[in-house]
Design an enzyme around this catalytic site. Sequence first.
Site, short mmCIF file in Angstrom:
data_model
loop_
_atom_site.label_atom_id
_atom_site.label_comp_id
_atom_site.label_asym_id
_atom_site.label_seq_id
_atom_site.Cartn_x
_atom_site.Cartn_y
_atom_site.Cartn_z
N HIS A 123 81.16 63.50 -20.97
CA HIS A 123 80.92 62.40 -21.91
C HIS A 123 81.95 62.53 -23.04
CE1 HIS A 123 76.37 61.79 -20.89
NE2 HIS A 123 77.03 60.71 -20.51
N CYS A 156 74.53 64.82 -28.69
CA CYS A 156 73.79 64.22 -27.57
C CYS A 156 72.36 63.88 -27.98
CB CYS A 156 73.73 65.17 -26.38
SG CYS A 156 75.31 65.65 -25.72
N1 ARG Z 1 71.67 66.10 -18.78
C1 ARG Z 1 72.25 64.99 -19.47
C2 ARG Z 1 73.18 64.24 -18.55
O1 ARG Z 1 73.88 64.89 -17.82
C3 ARG Z 1 72.97 65.45 -20.70
C4 ARG Z 1 73.46 64.31 -21.54
C5 ARG Z 1 74.29 64.74 -22.69
N2 ARG Z 1 74.54 63.68 -23.56
C6 ARG Z 1 75.66 63.41 -24.21
N3 ARG Z 1 75.69 62.46 -25.08
N4 ARG Z 1 76.76 64.07 -23.95
O2 ARG Z 1 73.22 63.03 -18.53
#
Ligand code: ARG
Length: 308
Positions: A198, A301
Amino acid sequence: MSTQNTAPVTSTTSPVAEGAATEGATQTAVAAGRIQQVRRYLMCRPEHFTVSYTINPWMVPANPTDTALAVRQWQALYDTYIGLGHEVHLIDPIEGLPDMVYTANGGFVIDNVAYGAKFRFQERVPEGPAFMDWFRANGYDVAEPVEVNEGEGDFLLVGETILAGTGFRSTGDSHRELADVFGKEVVSLNLVDPRFYHLDTAISVLDPVEGPGGVEKANIAYLEHAFDERSQAILAERYPDAIHVADADGAVFGLNSASDGRNVIISPRAKGFEAQLRERGYNPVLVDLSELLLGGGGIKCCTLELRR
Ligand code: ARG
């Protein structure tokens, strides 16, 4: 609904008086012209947090998770925001959606318009409508997404520009949709390292809004090799004063941080980034979310900015 602190904030961009910073740090911050700006955030208590599937390299279902510890660490982040004078709203956690704690993925909000999320992986798809329901119930205009996108996890507002990540989750088509919804410039950046899937794991927005007197102070910190060469060139050109963090700091999700223009909430493991922030007159505030890192997420996150 478990919304808290519903008292209206007069302005989300007005500088506030000295907050929780220590005397010394405050003086440095003032000397460097760092001004805190009050934020409104959306968070989700990780009551159902666990790692039961793998959709990023950090997630290993065989490793045990401790939900109570996740809640305590999350609470420390919540308390830190409140202590700094920010406003935090809550969305109710839903059983069976362990990743809902990562509210940054729930949408992208500017000027009371919430562009909804449409998740890449089936496991998180139901979160999209859940967040859109919350936005509607709380007075936001919702733009329903057609394209796959994971909200503020991949979209970051820097000044008047939206930086948009693609490569792992949000699609390039969502970047076009984003530009249509908000009428702002959208700059597409390609993520290439699966650990940094991300955009908010590879870029930290330090000064997202205008400084006093309308001075554009927008600046970022980022991990260069999380991006392809074209994207690196764009970032270098646009942000010549950016902080470039070391891989060691990126690898502990040091960039997955929340800044209010002066206080930057970061992982205590990101030692190099902490020193870089101090040099620039920011006040690093250390909050450990080690348990939530097991799901591949950190401070940012768990934090969605509500801009209105
Ligand atoms: N387990 C989640 C996923 O893989 C983690 C999300 C992390 N969020 C972020 N904004 N980076 O989607």
